[in-house]
Design a protein around this motif. Structure first.
Motif, PDB file in Angstrom:
ATOM      1  N   GLY A 291      40.050  23.436  94.962  1.00  0.00           N
ATOM      2  CA  GLY A 291      41.224  23.648  94.129  1.00  0.00           C
ATOM      3  C   GLY A 291      42.461  23.585  94.998  1.00  0.00           C
ATOM      4  O   GLY A 291      42.950  22.523  95.351  1.00  0.00           O
ATOM      5  N   CYS A 292      42.932  24.759  95.387  1.00  0.00           N
ATOM      6  CA  CYS A 292      44.173  24.843  96.166  1.00  0.00           C
ATOM      7  C   CYS A 292      43.990  24.409  97.619  1.00  0.00           C
ATOM      8  O   CYS A 292      44.932  24.002  98.273  1.00  0.00           O
ATOM      9  CB  CYS A 292      44.700  26.265  96.118  1.00  0.00           C
ATOM     10  SG  CYS A 292      43.611  27.459  96.956  1.00  0.00           S
ATOM     11  N   ASN A 293      42.776  24.548  98.140  1.00  0.00           N
ATOM     12  CA  ASN A 293      42.450  24.227  99.535  1.00  0.00           C
ATOM     13  C   ASN A 293      43.241  25.071 100.539  1.00  0.00           C
ATOM     14  O   ASN A 293      43.492  24.637 101.658  1.00  0.00           O
ATOM     15  CB  ASN A 293      42.642  22.738  99.823  1.00  0.00           C
ATOM     16  CG  ASN A 293      41.759  22.256 100.955  1.00  0.00           C
ATOM     17  OD1 ASN A 293      40.707  22.840 101.223  1.00  0.00           O
ATOM     18  ND2 ASN A 293      42.179  21.223 101.643  1.00  0.00           N
TER      19      ASN A 293
ATOM     20  N   CYS B  73      36.371  27.503  95.375  1.00  0.00           N
ATOM     21  CA  CYS B  73      35.414  27.122  96.422  1.00  0.00           C
ATOM     22  C   CYS B  73      34.532  28.282  96.874  1.00  0.00           C
ATOM     23  O   CYS B  73      33.868  28.189  97.901  1.00  0.00           O
ATOM     24  CB  CYS B  73      36.177  26.598  97.630  1.00  0.00           C
ATOM     25  SG  CYS B  73      37.196  27.893  98.375  1.00  0.00           S
TER      26      CYS B  73
ATOM     27  N   GLY C 180      42.847  28.867 100.185  1.00  0.00           N
ATOM     28  CA  GLY C 180      42.339  30.225 100.098  1.00  0.00           C
ATOM     29  C   GLY C 180      42.909  31.086  98.995  1.00  0.00           C
ATOM     30  O   GLY C 180      42.755  32.312  99.034  1.00  0.00           O
ATOM     31  N   ASP C 181      43.531  30.484  97.982  1.00  0.00           N
ATOM     32  CA  ASP C 181      44.168  31.289  96.937  1.00  0.00           C
ATOM     33  C   ASP C 181      43.445  31.295  95.591  1.00  0.00           C
ATOM     34  O   ASP C 181      43.490  32.283  94.879  1.00  0.00           O
ATOM     35  CB  ASP C 181      45.601  30.799  96.699  1.00  0.00           C
ATOM     36  CG  ASP C 181      46.523  31.142  97.848  1.00  0.00           C
ATOM     37  OD1 ASP C 181      46.289  32.171  98.508  1.00  0.00           O
ATOM     38  OD2 ASP C 181      47.477  30.374  98.084  1.00  0.00           O
ATOM     39  N   CYS C 182      42.800  30.187  95.203  1.00  0.00           N
ATOM     40  CA  CYS C 182      42.318  30.079  93.821  1.00  0.00           C
ATOM     41  C   CYS C 182      40.884  30.535  93.612  1.00  0.00           C
ATOM     42  O   CYS C 182      40.520  30.932  92.512  1.00  0.00           O
ATOM     43  CB  CYS C 182      42.482  28.646  93.324  1.00  0.00           C
ATOM     44  SG  CYS C 182      41.307  27.467  94.042  1.00  0.00           S
ATOM     45  N   GLY C 183      40.033  30.444  94.603  1.00  0.00           N
ATOM     46  CA  GLY C 183      38.639  30.885  94.482  1.00  0.00           C
ATOM     47  C   GLY C 183      37.686  29.833  93.941  1.00  0.00           C
ATOM     48  O   GLY C 183      36.500  30.109  93.778  1.00  0.00           O
TER      49      GLY C 183
ATOM     50  N   ASN D 168      35.886  32.123 100.827  1.00  0.00           N
ATOM     51  CA  ASN D 168      36.505  30.877 100.394  1.00  0.00           C
ATOM     52  C   ASN D 168      36.091  29.770 101.356  1.00  0.00           C
ATOM     53  O   ASN D 168      36.511  29.750 102.517  1.00  0.00           O
ATOM     54  CB  ASN D 168      38.026  31.001 100.362  1.00  0.00           C
ATOM     55  CG  ASN D 168      38.502  31.957  99.302  1.00  0.00           C
ATOM     56  OD1 ASN D 168      37.891  32.071  98.245  1.00  0.00           O
ATOM     57  ND2 ASN D 168      39.568  32.672  99.584  1.00  0.00           N
TER      58      ASN D 168
ATOM     59  N   CYS E 295      36.957  26.814 101.608  1.00  0.00           N
ATOM     60  CA  CYS E 295      38.013  25.894 102.051  1.00  0.00           C
ATOM     61  C   CYS E 295      38.708  26.367 103.323  1.00  0.00           C
ATOM     62  O   CYS E 295      39.347  25.567 104.000  1.00  0.00           O
ATOM     63  CB  CYS E 295      39.036  25.669 100.950  1.00  0.00           C
ATOM     64  SG  CYS E 295      40.031  27.121 100.550  1.00  0.00           S
TER      65      CYS E 295
HETATM   66 FE1  FES Z   1      41.277  27.425  96.340  1.00  0.00          FE
HETATM   67 FE2  FES Z   1      39.448  27.431  98.277  1.00  0.00          FE
HETATM   68  S1  FES Z   1      40.061  25.768  97.043  1.00  0.00           S
HETATM   69  S2  FES Z   1      40.520  29.136  97.469  1.00  0.00           S
END
Ligand code: FES
Length: 99
Positions: A43-45, A52, A47-50, A70, A72
């Motif tokens: 997602g965000c790559n 991964c 560490g914010d969205c979860g 996470n 990512c």
């Molecule tokens: Fe969003 Fe890892 S891709 S927390």
């Protein structure tokens, strides 16, 4: 300086020995690009969205403890001595993983 070229971790009940492609290879890239395990999403790559999220098992006080991480922002080298449980591995042959 301790330069570890090989790492070992547990996945699907088997020990995985590998040499990370780089010191900055993430667990997310390892899963999706090397293992073709596409269940863990990017997602965000950062560490914010979860999207991964994987579970990491470590022995603490003599017990195996699973914690979310996470993928990512988790480097493959950090898996050494741990169990990696991505979403793809939560069920094998119809039996759910204890996570
Ligand atoms: Fe969003 Fe890892 S891709 S927390």
């Amino acid at each position: 300086m301790n330069m570890r070229s090989h790492i070992s971790f547990l996945r699907r009940g088997k020990i995985v020995d590998l040499v990370p492609t780089s010191t900055t290879q993430t667990v997310l890239d390892y899963l999706r690009l090397d293992e073709k395990s596409k269940g863990t999403k990017e997602g965000c790559n950062e560490g914010d969205c979860g999207a991964c999220t994987v579970a990491i098992g470590r022995v603490k006080d003599g017990k195996l403890v699973y914690e979310p991480a996470n993928a990512c922002i988790l480097l493959v080298g950090q898996l050494h001595g741990c169990e990696l449980v991505p979403v793809d591995d939560l069920s094998q042959d119809g039996v759910l993983h204890p996570v």
